[in-house]
Design a protein around this motif. Structure first.
Motif: not given
Lengths: 256, 119
Positions: B29, B31, B34-35, B49, B53, B57, B67, B69, B75-78, B80
């Motif tokens: 996802y 975050y 990016v990390r 950061e 997105y 997209h 993608s 969810r 936790r709910s995340r989108v 990819y």
């Protein structure tokens, strides 16, 4: 350090810059997820909750940068987004001409197929129009009546759709609609039905009259009305989810 | 601590290449991506950061990514993942990038090209 990001403000600015409402909703949601992840990653560290949220917002980015990037990337997706002048200023006229050509070609094809399948039920070649079957005559009249309306209407709808997907301002597809309306107003079709074999005439032209007929004014108005309706609907979508007060902790946003 | 953010023109296309490469290893996802970029490049490359997105997209709209969810760590995340078309695009982009880097390196190292002999 940047202040808290406001989803309402971001959404308003993104919509103002031409992005569709559904996409803006998705973007805000994912930015919100990212802020949540950043806040959680700071758990156990020093600093108050408000400071952690501020730092998270700072790392996500400032509003102008986020908006500019979102708009730039969205516009890269489609041809219309990358080349608005070509799509909305230069293409409308040839597009409308092509639409008319396809319209008449389709009518001709339908007629050929009808004669091939139905034989004498639809054959009118060599007959004066008094001998035409009534249904054929009505179909022809409807086809001629719709000729100034249907092709401009279809290209108007297509261009408004492109406009909604392009991420560009509504002014671009609106300008294209003006061009469609202008062409539709110039279009003139005249049919003289044959009283004897070989005496029928079909005249199709674009001409500018100092005193346009009421029908030409109507043809001109239809793309404008449809274009205005579609663009209004794109600009005022039905809201699905209520807006959040702020990205991050809503209680802090309300206190602010 | 302030971070220096730079975006020179020659880095156009780099975010897409990095994203496709990282997602070809495993789905992630935003975050996480990016990390992962920060760690892999040892913070040599930094992207705003939130700016990742719109790029994700766009790649999804182009068919390179898909993608969904999902629940990640409660936790709910989108999340990819790269598609077969994305893998193809990644191979092309990597080859293109390596060719450009090799060509630029030659110039920077100052290798002289041979002049053609005159008749």
């Amino acid at each position: 350090m940047n202040g808290p990001l406001s989803p309402d403000r971001l959404a308003r600015e993104l919509r103002r810059r031409g992005l569709p409402a559904e996409y803006v909703e998705r973007l805000i949601e994912e930015w919100q997820d990212h802020v949540d992840d950043l806040v959680v990653s700071q758990e156990g560290g020093h600093g108050m909750e408000a400071e952690k949220i501020c730092l998270a917002h700072h790392r996500v980015g400032d509003e102008p940068t986020l908006v500019d990037t979102a708009v730039k990337e969205f516009r890269k997706r489609t041809f219309a987004g990358r080349h608005p002048v070509l799509t909305f200023l230069l293409a409308p006229i040839p597009l409308t001409v092509v639409a008319w050509i396809l319209y008449f070609f389709t009518g001709y094809l339908v007629g050929c197929v009808a004669v091939f399948l139905g034989g004498d039920w639809f054959r009118i070649e060599g007959k004066p129009f008094a001998e035409w079957p009534a249904y054929v005559l009505w179909a022809q009249m409807a086809f001629v009546f719709a000729a100034p309306i249907v092709p401009p209407l279809l290209v108007t709808m297509l261009t408004c759709r492109w406009g909604s997907m392009s991420g560009r301002s509504w002014l671009w597809p609106a300008t294209a609609c003006l061009l469609f309306a202008f062409l539709a107003g110039l279009f003139h079709i005249n049919v003289e039905y044959p009283y004897a074999p070989g005496t029928g005439k079909l005249m199709i032209c674009l001409f500018f009259s100092k005193r346009p007929l009421n029908s030409q004014l109507l043809h001109c108005a239809i793309p404008l009305i449809i274009g205005a309706f579609l663009l209004f609907r794109h600009g005022h979508p039905r809201r699905r989810t209520p807006p959040a007060a702020s990205l991050g902790d809503p209680t802090l946003a309300r206190a602010a | 601590m302030s971070r220096t953010r730079t975006n020179p023109d020659y880095l156009n296309g780099v975010p897409e290449l990095l994203i496709l490469h990282l997602l070809s290893r495993r789905p992630m996802y935003g975050y996480e991506i990016v990390r992962a970029i920060e760690e892999s490049t040892e913070q040599a490359l930094e992207f705003g950061e939130g700016c990742i997105y719109p790029v994700l997209h766009r790649l999804e709209a182009g068919g390179s990514l898909a993608s969904r969810r999902e629940l990640v760590g409660g936790r709910s995340r989108v999340v990819y993942r790269v598609t077969p078309a994305g893998k193809k695009k990644l191979v092309q982009s990597e080859n293109h990038w390596r060719a450009i880097v090799a060509a630029v390196e030659k110039v920077l190292r100052g290798e002289e090209h041979e002049r053609p002999a005159l008749a």
